[in-house]
Enzyme design. Structure first.
Site, PDB file in Angstrom:
ATOM      1  N   ARG A 330       0.850  -1.184   0.000  1.00  0.00           N
ATOM      2  CA  ARG A 330       0.000   0.000   0.000  1.00  0.00           C
ATOM      3  C   ARG A 330       0.883   1.230   0.000  1.00  0.00           C
ATOM      4  O   ARG A 330       1.865   1.299   0.740  1.00  0.00           O
ATOM      5  CB  ARG A 330      -0.900   0.009   1.242  1.00  0.00           C
ATOM      6  CG  ARG A 330      -1.817  -1.204   1.272  1.00  0.00           C
ATOM      7  CD  ARG A 330      -2.718  -1.204   2.480  1.00  0.00           C
ATOM      8  NE  ARG A 330      -3.549  -2.411   2.461  1.00  0.00           N
ATOM      9  CZ  ARG A 330      -4.462  -2.694   3.370  1.00  0.00           C
ATOM     10  NH1 ARG A 330      -4.685  -1.858   4.372  1.00  0.00           N
ATOM     11  NH2 ARG A 330      -5.170  -3.799   3.291  1.00  0.00           N
ATOM     12  N   ASP A 350      -4.813 -12.849   6.818  1.00  0.00           N
ATOM     13  CA  ASP A 350      -6.099 -12.482   6.238  1.00  0.00           C
ATOM     14  C   ASP A 350      -6.998 -13.702   6.081  1.00  0.00           C
ATOM     15  O   ASP A 350      -6.504 -14.822   5.947  1.00  0.00           O
ATOM     16  CB  ASP A 350      -5.828 -11.872   4.854  1.00  0.00           C
ATOM     17  CG  ASP A 350      -6.931 -10.924   4.423  1.00  0.00           C
ATOM     18  OD1 ASP A 350      -7.861 -10.691   5.214  1.00  0.00           O
ATOM     19  OD2 ASP A 350      -6.853 -10.420   3.293  1.00  0.00           O
ATOM     20  N   HIS A 352     -11.162 -14.623   4.351  1.00  0.00           N
ATOM     21  CA  HIS A 352     -12.458 -14.185   3.849  1.00  0.00           C
ATOM     22  C   HIS A 352     -13.458 -15.291   4.086  1.00  0.00           C
ATOM     23  O   HIS A 352     -13.218 -16.436   3.715  1.00  0.00           O
ATOM     24  CB  HIS A 352     -12.352 -13.794   2.380  1.00  0.00           C
ATOM     25  CG  HIS A 352     -11.532 -12.560   2.196  1.00  0.00           C
ATOM     26  ND1 HIS A 352     -10.172 -12.602   1.988  1.00  0.00           N
ATOM     27  CD2 HIS A 352     -11.866 -11.252   2.270  1.00  0.00           C
ATOM     28  CE1 HIS A 352      -9.702 -11.358   1.920  1.00  0.00           C
ATOM     29  NE2 HIS A 352     -10.698 -10.520   2.097  1.00  0.00           N
ATOM     30  N   LYS A 433     -17.132  -2.109  10.117  1.00  0.00           N
ATOM     31  CA  LYS A 433     -16.159  -3.060  10.656  1.00  0.00           C
ATOM     32  C   LYS A 433     -15.993  -2.900  12.154  1.00  0.00           C
ATOM     33  O   LYS A 433     -16.310  -1.862  12.730  1.00  0.00           O
ATOM     34  CB  LYS A 433     -14.793  -2.861   9.979  1.00  0.00           C
ATOM     35  CG  LYS A 433     -14.239  -1.459  10.170  1.00  0.00           C
ATOM     36  CD  LYS A 433     -12.833  -1.321   9.601  1.00  0.00           C
ATOM     37  CE  LYS A 433     -12.306   0.079   9.818  1.00  0.00           C
ATOM     38  NZ  LYS A 433     -10.867   0.181   9.680  1.00  0.00           N
TER      39      LYS A 433
END
Length: 604
Positions: A330, A350, A352, A433
């Site tokens: 980033r 991470d 999902h 979130k």
RNA sequence: GCCGACGUAGCUCAAUGGCAGAGCAACCGCCUUGUAAGUGGUAGGUUACGGGUUCGACUCCCGUCGUCGGCUCCA
């Protein structure tokens, strides 16, 4: 500054805003402003000067930059003013009177306008109720101020005030407005408390992960590679590996599956996902490959979505939980980089989760509990939870669509009985979130865990499952990272333990210290034995004295120092010293092994 | 990105316009050691990088890069 109230948090503290310390600091800020005004007669423009945690600041627009020597002069003058025993006098003015009084103070004029017209405070935030324009005067200095203050400068202890540093700060926190000079100071009731505070600052520096990272040879950042890009050395790499191994095992137990994805993907993917619309400023410039544009990934989600979409999914397949230690890149503005805590390339733990709407609450609860359990396993107890709501300027979908997901997260927090604050407008573009943040050694807050509700990406990327009714349905998706990024987590871990990692995480768990050369052979054989038992040990066979070896191991914060001399060799033992300085004396090797294994098991 | 400070040996720091240095670490020896630094020696530098001023620049000036403290930002 303005934030939602703490929910369900115990009301244990006296409100700072009502404390005497708050008034002392606020009043000290005014004394400082007087000293600065005197230093630049007719030229100093003053902005605002509130108390803050542990101190106060005041913002000035001055004809030249302030130097550290200026701070000494200002501080000396402050002591004089304080010793003058001036009372603080409050008065209420009309807006016109105030304008006249502060005619040559443009920032004050702007504040007066805000108070008069919009009812906004010094930060530009709306104020409820009727607004009174008040001023406070001490000695020769009058400031537009709502107070409160102490009655007299003699309430400020001149020996408990200190100016700390100068820094730039935008007027009203807006980067399009002028850059002012902010002087930070601290004030206490007692000189002793000032001493303690300064000692605390030094202590914080000693546990700064950037300093420990160097001293303990954990990681480095090389100019040759680039800013914000971390190089993990063997010791730091070992700690990280152990942390990752532990988490991977937990993930397997928690019903996750592991996936892997590449570091780059086509521009079209990022267009469809919405990242190029909403998040481009955080992405590195595209790469041109055979006429196709590719982007370094700033997130893993589109790849995991593609894995999901690689075949038709049934409602019976759900929930699916895809986990990946995914390295993302980033773009961060150069001024914001900070050791391991703010970097340009990092690896997220991470995952999902794809689920049916009816499974959503359970999945959020699960992710939240999982997150708390993992953080606790690493020794973190004191963290802050936040619920981030829709950012009115940066969100996909319709505002109404955000309501139910936000409520779902809120309910999960309530069920977890976790005190939390609401971070208005801090959500990601694709959904609200829950964040879990920790404070670093310098008391700055950093986000680690995040659990993000996403009802946008499944639609944008056309994610479906076949329901009981044989029709296509839209699954919900949760993005979650438990430690956040390995880099940031490691930074937090280093500071939390001040570099003295628990035994199970220590890169070197024991150093064997032979006293003389004739003990080296035995030390090596003990070392082999311990390694076979799974301990990470080193033998310090240098031609140094035992004292020097102990000192070095101590500075490296090695949990166990095993001294070996004639007596130990004779008895088949080791003498165990802990990094606390405690000397456990000689014990058989097996006894030591048992103790070490117990410590590892208990994650001490 | 913005404001300010800073950048000298691997690390921590000296040298204020006139010979680039110290301690620690490293390397080679000596000592053979009992709970936080034994000892002698050797080596180590394009003073971040580029330009300028000057007889002479680590030192003064300009630019670039980076670090630090804040601010803004932080999916």
């Amino acid at each position: 500054m303005p934030q939602g109230g703490v929910h369900m948090a115990a009301e244990k503290r006296e409100r700072y805003e009502e404390s005497e310390l708050y008034r002392i600091r606020h009043s000290a800020a005014h004394v400082m402003a007087q000293a600065v005004m005197e230093m630049f007669p007719g030229q100093a423009k003053i902005a605002i000067g509130p108390p803050i945690e542990d101190g106060f600041y005041y913002d000035f627009d001055l004809p030249r930059p302030l130097t550290p020597e200026d701070l000494e002069v200002i501080e000396r003058r402050m002591r004089e003013i304080i010793s003058g025993h001036h009372s603080y006098e409050r008065a209420v003015l009309t807006a016109d009177e105030a304008r006249e009084m502060f005619a040559d103070q443009p920032y004050k004029i702007e504040l007066i306008e805000g108070l008069e017209e919009g009812g906004t405070d010094e930060y530009g935030e709306p104020i409820e109720g009727p607004v009174e324009i008040s001023i406070y005067t001490q000695d020769t200095f009058t400031d537009l101020c709502r107070g409160p203050h102490v009655e007299d400068t003699n309430k400020i202890n001149p020996d408990a005030v200190k100016l700390l540093n100068v820094a730039g700060a935008y007027w009203r926190g807006d980067e399009r407005r002028p850059m002012l000079q902010r002087i930070y100071g601290t004030a206490w009731k007692l000189a002793d408390e000032l001493e303690q505070y300064l000692w605390r600052l030094e202590e914080a520096q000693r546990r700064d992960h950037r300093r420990l990272g160097k001293e303990l040879d954990l990681y480095s950042i090389s100019d040759a590679v680039g800013p914000g890009l971390i190089l993990w050395h063997p010791k730091g790499g070992m700690v990280r590996k152990i942390a990752e191994d532990y988490c991977r095992a937990q993930h397997l137990e928690g019903g996750y599956e592991f996936v892997y994805s590449p570091h780059i993907g086509k521009a079209n993917l990022w267009e469809k996902s919405g990242h190029l619309d909403w998040y481009q400023e955080g992405m590195f410039a595209p790469l041109d490959i055979e006429g196709q544009q590719y982007y370094l990934k700033p997130m893993n989600c589109p790849f995991h979505v593609e894995i999901y979409k690689s075949r038709t999914r049934s409602y019976r397949d759900l929930p699916l939980r895809y986990a990946e230690w995914g390295t993302v890149y980033r773009y961060e503005r150069s001024g914001v980089l900070h050791g391991l805590l703010r970097v340009r390339g990092f690896t997220q733990d991470d995952a999902h989760l794809f689920c049916r709407p009816d499974q959503m609450p359970e999945e959020i609860d699960g992710a939240l509990q999982f997150s708390l359990n993992i953080l606790r396993a690493f020794g973190f107890e004191d963290f802050q939870a936040y619920l981030s709501t829709r950012n009115p300027e940066k969100f996909a979908g319709e505002p109404e669509e955000w309501e139910a997901p936000t409520e779902a997260l809120r309910e999960s927090l309530e069920r977890a009985k976790l005190p939390y604050q609401v971070d208005e407008g801090q959500a990601v573009f694709y959904g609200p979130k829950i964040d879990i943040k920790l404070k670093d050694a310098l008391n700055r807050e950093w986000q680690l865990a995040t659990i993000q509700f996403d009802f946008i990406l499944p639609e944008r990327l056309d994610v479906t499952y076949v329901g009981e009714d044989g029709k296509e349905h839209r699954p919900y998706m949760i993005h979650r990272a438990l430690l956040g990024s390995m880099e940031r987590f490691m930074g937090a871990l280093i500071e939390h333990h001040a570099g003295a990692f628990p035994v199970w995480l220590s890169p070197v768990q024991a150093v064997l210290i032979p006293i003389a050369d004739r003990h080296i052979e035995y030390a090596n054989s003990v070392g082999d034995q311990l390694k076979k038992a799974g301990l990470r040990v080193e033998v310090d066979a240098r031609g140094e004295r035992m004292n020097a070896k102990i000192r070095d191991a101590q500075l490296q914060k090695v949990p166990y120092m095993l001294v070996i001399g004639d007596r130990e060799l004779e008895d088949g033992a080791v003498s165990v010293r802990l990094r606390s300085g405690e000397d456990l004396g000689a014990m058989p090797i097996d006894d030591f092994l048992n103790r070490a294994e117990e410590d590892v098991q208990a994650r001490r």
